[in-house]
Structure formats: C-alpha cells, structure tokens
Design a protein around this motif. Structure first.
Motif, short mmCIF file in Angstrom:
data_model
loop_
_atom_site.label_atom_id
_atom_site.label_comp_id
_atom_site.label_asym_id
_atom_site.label_seq_id
_atom_site.Cartn_x
_atom_site.Cartn_y
_atom_site.Cartn_z
N SER A 89 -11.62 8.31 5.11
CA SER A 89 -11.34 9.08 6.29
C SER A 89 -10.09 8.90 6.97
O SER A 89 -9.67 9.67 7.82
N LEU A 90 -9.56 7.72 6.86
CA LEU A 90 -8.26 7.37 7.37
C LEU A 90 -6.89 7.43 6.30
O LEU A 90 -6.05 8.30 6.41
N ALA A 91 -6.97 6.61 5.34
CA ALA A 91 -5.92 6.60 4.46
C ALA A 91 -5.63 7.75 3.71
O ALA A 91 -4.63 8.26 3.59
N MET A 92 -6.97 8.15 2.98
CA MET A 92 -6.79 9.48 2.16
C MET A 92 -6.55 10.77 2.98
O MET A 92 -5.75 11.58 2.65
N SER A 93 -7.26 10.80 3.93
CA SER A 93 -7.07 11.96 4.92
C SER A 93 -5.70 12.02 5.42
O SER A 93 -5.17 13.12 5.67
N ALA B 96 -6.01 -4.27 4.63
CA ALA B 96 -4.67 -4.50 4.32
C ALA B 96 -4.21 -5.53 3.41
O ALA B 96 -3.14 -5.40 2.75
N SER B 97 -4.73 -6.65 3.48
CA SER B 97 -4.26 -7.86 2.38
C SER B 97 -4.86 -7.30 0.96
O SER B 97 -4.34 -7.92 0.02
N LEU B 98 -5.70 -6.50 0.87
CA LEU B 98 -6.31 -5.79 -0.51
C LEU B 98 -5.22 -4.49 -0.87
O LEU B 98 -5.68 -4.18 -2.03
N ALA B 99 -4.84 -4.19 0.07
CA ALA B 99 -4.48 -2.57 -0.18
C ALA B 99 -3.12 -2.38 -1.10
O ALA B 99 -2.44 -3.44 -1.00
N ASP B 100 -3.03 -1.34 -1.76
CA ASP B 100 -1.89 -1.00 -2.43
C ASP B 100 -1.12 -0.28 -1.97
O ASP B 100 0.26 -0.29 -1.81
N VAL B 101 -1.18 0.66 -0.83
CA VAL B 101 -0.43 1.29 0.33
C VAL B 101 -0.99 1.38 1.31
O VAL B 101 -2.21 1.27 1.74
N ALA B 102 -0.04 1.25 2.62
CA ALA B 102 -0.38 1.20 4.06
C ALA B 102 0.08 2.59 4.40
O ALA B 102 1.34 2.68 4.37
N VAL B 103 -0.58 3.09 5.25
CA VAL B 103 -0.12 4.28 6.30
C VAL B 103 0.37 3.55 7.42
O VAL B 103 -0.41 3.40 8.28
N VAL B 104 1.58 3.55 7.72
CA VAL B 104 2.15 2.90 8.87
C VAL B 104 2.72 3.69 9.77
O VAL B 104 3.53 4.77 9.35
N TRP B 105 2.04 3.72 11.09
CA TRP B 105 2.58 4.58 12.14
C TRP B 105 3.54 4.12 12.96
O TRP B 105 3.51 2.76 13.50
#
Length: 412
Positions: free
Chosen positions: A103-107, A171-180
């Motif tokens: 709902s957040l990153a993929m959306s 965040a510590s597991l992620a491959d990509v971060a959507v940063v605002w």
C-alpha cells in the motif's frame, strides 16, 4: 456442556462476500494459522522478524495484491481488506509488512513512477524478492509532513538528499526506499512550486518548496537505516531511523507523477484502508480467546460465561466487532466503485483501532490474570494496537480530518 455456536452463526459475513473474496480470505487465514501463529509468540518475545516468510507472502499473491499489472494480482478492495484482517488476526506486524510493501512502497511506484521504474521494481516486490520502504515521517513531525526538513537539491545530473526519517517500517531490510523530500531550486534557493495536498493531512507548509518522492536503493552511499530498539509493541516487526547524508541518486530517481503532498497522502490512504480491516482481525482474535475461555474456566461452580456480567461483555464486544467489519466492508465496496473519500477512510481507521483496543481490554478482563501471559494473544494484540493507533494518523489527526469535513473549517 452445550456446544457453543460458531461466530459466523451470529454474524454471517460469508453471505456478503463473493466466492473470490472468500477464497482470498481462506488462503490468508490458512497462511496465518500455519506459518505465523506457531512462531509469533517466540518472535514477539525475541524481537525477531522472519524475513523468510516474505517470499511466501509473495507466492500467495498478497504483496501489492490490489494493484494491476507488473506481477500483481489485481484483486478487489474487499479481497485485499480480508487478507489484511486475517494476517492481523495473527499479528499486526505481518499486516503492517503487507501494508508497507504493497500500500505504501509499491503503490507509490505504481501510481507515480515512470514505466522504467515500475518495470525495475514492481515485479520483484510482488514476488517478495525485493523489499521496499516508505520514508515520510521525520523525528520532529510525524503528524506534520508538510513541515519536513529533508531536502533534495539538484547537482548536475544527480539529486543530493540530506535529512532524517523516523519510524520507517522495513528500512533496514529494504532494497529500495521511497524517500519524500523538499525540492529546492538551486538557482534561487526557493521552492520549485507550491506544496499541495489532497485534503487528507495537516501541516503549515514547506516554505514554498514542493515535496517530491525519490527511489533510493538502500545500498546508496550516505543511506543508513538503524532499527529502533526498546519497543514494547510491534516486536516481531522492524521500524527504523534513517539518516540521509549527502545521498546521491541519478536524475531519473524522482517519481515523475507526484508533486506535493497529494503524492504521499494518496499512499497513506491506501495503508489506512488496510488498517480499517486489519484492526478488526486483531479484535476478532481477542474476542475468540475470551469467548473460548469463558466457556472453559469455572469459578464458583460454573463457567464464567454463565455469569450475566461476562455475557454482557461478550455481547458488547461482538457488537463492536460486527459493526467494525460491516463498516470496513461498506468502505471496501465504495472503494471498488471509486467513491471512497479520505474522510470516510478516517471514519474507518478511527473507529476500527479505537474499538479493537477496547475489545482487547475487555477480553483481558475475562481472561483474568492469565490474560497478561503469552498463553493468550490478547496482551500482544493490545500492545501492537497502540502502535496501529499512532501510525498512519493518530486518533486526533483523524478527528480533525472529520471535523474539517463536517464544518468546512480547518482546526490545524
């Protein structure tokens, strides 16, 4: 002892669902019962997130399941809500994972990304091969994203991002971060345009600078994610502090379709919708534990469920559970018709979490002293729901959103 009626004989939810929706719910329930419940108390105690389950969630089609294309299932809003309900009936941390990922990153990528960005990230995220996070909240202003201090500036063919984020799931597991971040015009030092919202949040503005989203691979130099320690809630999940120290990304890292706060708020509303359903899953788990215990535990020569006060508690808990699920279903049908408003989502989020907590508290009283042990899921759910009550908009924020919708006057 007389066999107790099943919950669905008092509240027939199945009669309101399609065959496809029931199939999604049954698959999610089976996954929760077989893969999460056997280990969740141990994981909660040990503050352990089982990353190996991520791919299994992808194999079930649960990640980004409400999105179309790019390997996503394209399921309806009610089906997605039912999956959220069943996962949170096991533990809020796993519904939270599905929300953050889908709902957040993929959306954000699906709604605002370029075709190249969608092709690069979404198929792997849908399979659970890649993990994403959504970096919006900052240490000093969780409820006021318009006042963010993270800044992105253009430097030749790159963007340079500096700032900090807090309570960022995965965040510590992620491959990509959507940063605002706020984007400043390097030629003038002023903003590139007004910061616009969708009427779903709060804030006093960003000094004229537009808020934009960036896709930041977490291996990028200057990106540091540190898990937050000392949590007494969401212990089987991961939330982090993020430090952004001169993070350089290419010019095409920006999400081209999002400018202003309408971008992140659009994603937040997707996550809030999942919470409307998910919190009712936690509530159902607590209610079922109390109901079963009321029939088994004997005091003064009879089951405690034979006492009027206990039955009154159970009846009141059932009423709020049923009303909450029916509200979630109503909102899901509106969403499928394209008619769901941000204010209606706030009604659902505020009601579901508030009533789920009350159900958890009442269930604990029926369980007595044993209710504070991990022999029952109630205290774990109650602790987790305190986090759910805070993220994606506190009670107060949703009250203000509803107040504005009712009066036409902003009180923030």
């Amino acid at each position: 002892m007389t066999t107790a009626p099943r919950l669905d004989e008092v509240f027939d939810l199945d009669g309101l669902l399609t065959a496809e929706e029931r199939d999604w719910q049954q698959r999610a329930r089976a996954f929760a019962q077989e893969r999460i419940l056997p280990i969740i108390e141990e994981d909660f105690e040990n503050r352990h997130f089982r990353r190996e389950l991520v791919r299994e969630l992808g194999e079930q089609g649960f990640l980004g399941m409400h999105l179309e294309g790019y390997g996503c299932a394209g399921a309806g809003a009610v089906s997605y809500g039912l999956v959220c309900l069943e996962l949170e009936a096991a533990d809020s941390g796993w519904r939270t994972f599905v929300s953050v990922q889908g709902s957040l990153a993929m959306s954000a990528i699906r709604s605002y990304g370029s075709e190249e960005q969608k092709q690069r990230w979404l198929p792997g995220m849908a399979k659970g091969e890649l993990i994403g996070c959504f970096a919006l909240t900052e240490p000093q202003g969780g409820s006021d994203p318009a006042a963010m201090t993270t800044v992105a500036r253009r430097d030749g063919d790159e963007w340079v991002i500096d700032g900090a984020k807090r309570w960022i799931g995965l965040a510590s597991l992620a491959d990509v971060a959507v940063v605002w971040a706020r984007v400043e015009d390097p030629s003038t030092g002023s903003g590139t345009g007004p910061s616009t919202g969708s009427g779903t949040g709060t804030g006093s503005g960003t000094g004229g600078a537009a808020v934009r989203g960036f896709l930041v691979p977490t291996t990028t130099a200057g990106f540091t994610a540190t898990p937050i320690e000392g949590k007494l809630s969401m212990r089987a999940s991961v939330q982090c502090d993020i430090d952004l120290d001169g993070v350089r990304v290419p010019a095409d890292a920006i999400l081209p379709g999002a400018s202003g706060l309408s971008g992140p708020f659009g994603c937040l509303n997707e996550a809030r919708y999942g919470i409307v359903w998910g919190a009712m899953g936690a509530a159902r788990s607590c209610f079922e534990a109390a109901l079963e215990r009321s029939r088994e535990r004997e005091v003064f020569g009879k089951p405690i469920g034979a006492n009027q006060l206990t039955q009154a508690k159970l009846a009141d808990m059932l009423l709020e559970l049923e009303k909450g699920i029916l509200l979630a279903l109503h909102l899901g049908r509106l969403k499928e018709q394209g008619r769901l408003t941000p204010a209606q989502i706030s009604v659902g989020k505020l009601n579901s979490v508030r009533e789920a907590l009350e159900i958890a508290h009442q269930a604990r009283t029926i369980l007595g002293g044993d209710g504070i042990t991990d022999a029952f899921p109630v205290m774990r759910h109650a602790a987790n729901l305190e986090s759910v009550r805070t993220y994606e908009g506190t009670d107060e924020i949703h009250q203000l959103i509803l107040g504005r919708a009712l009066t036409g006057l902003a009180a923030f």
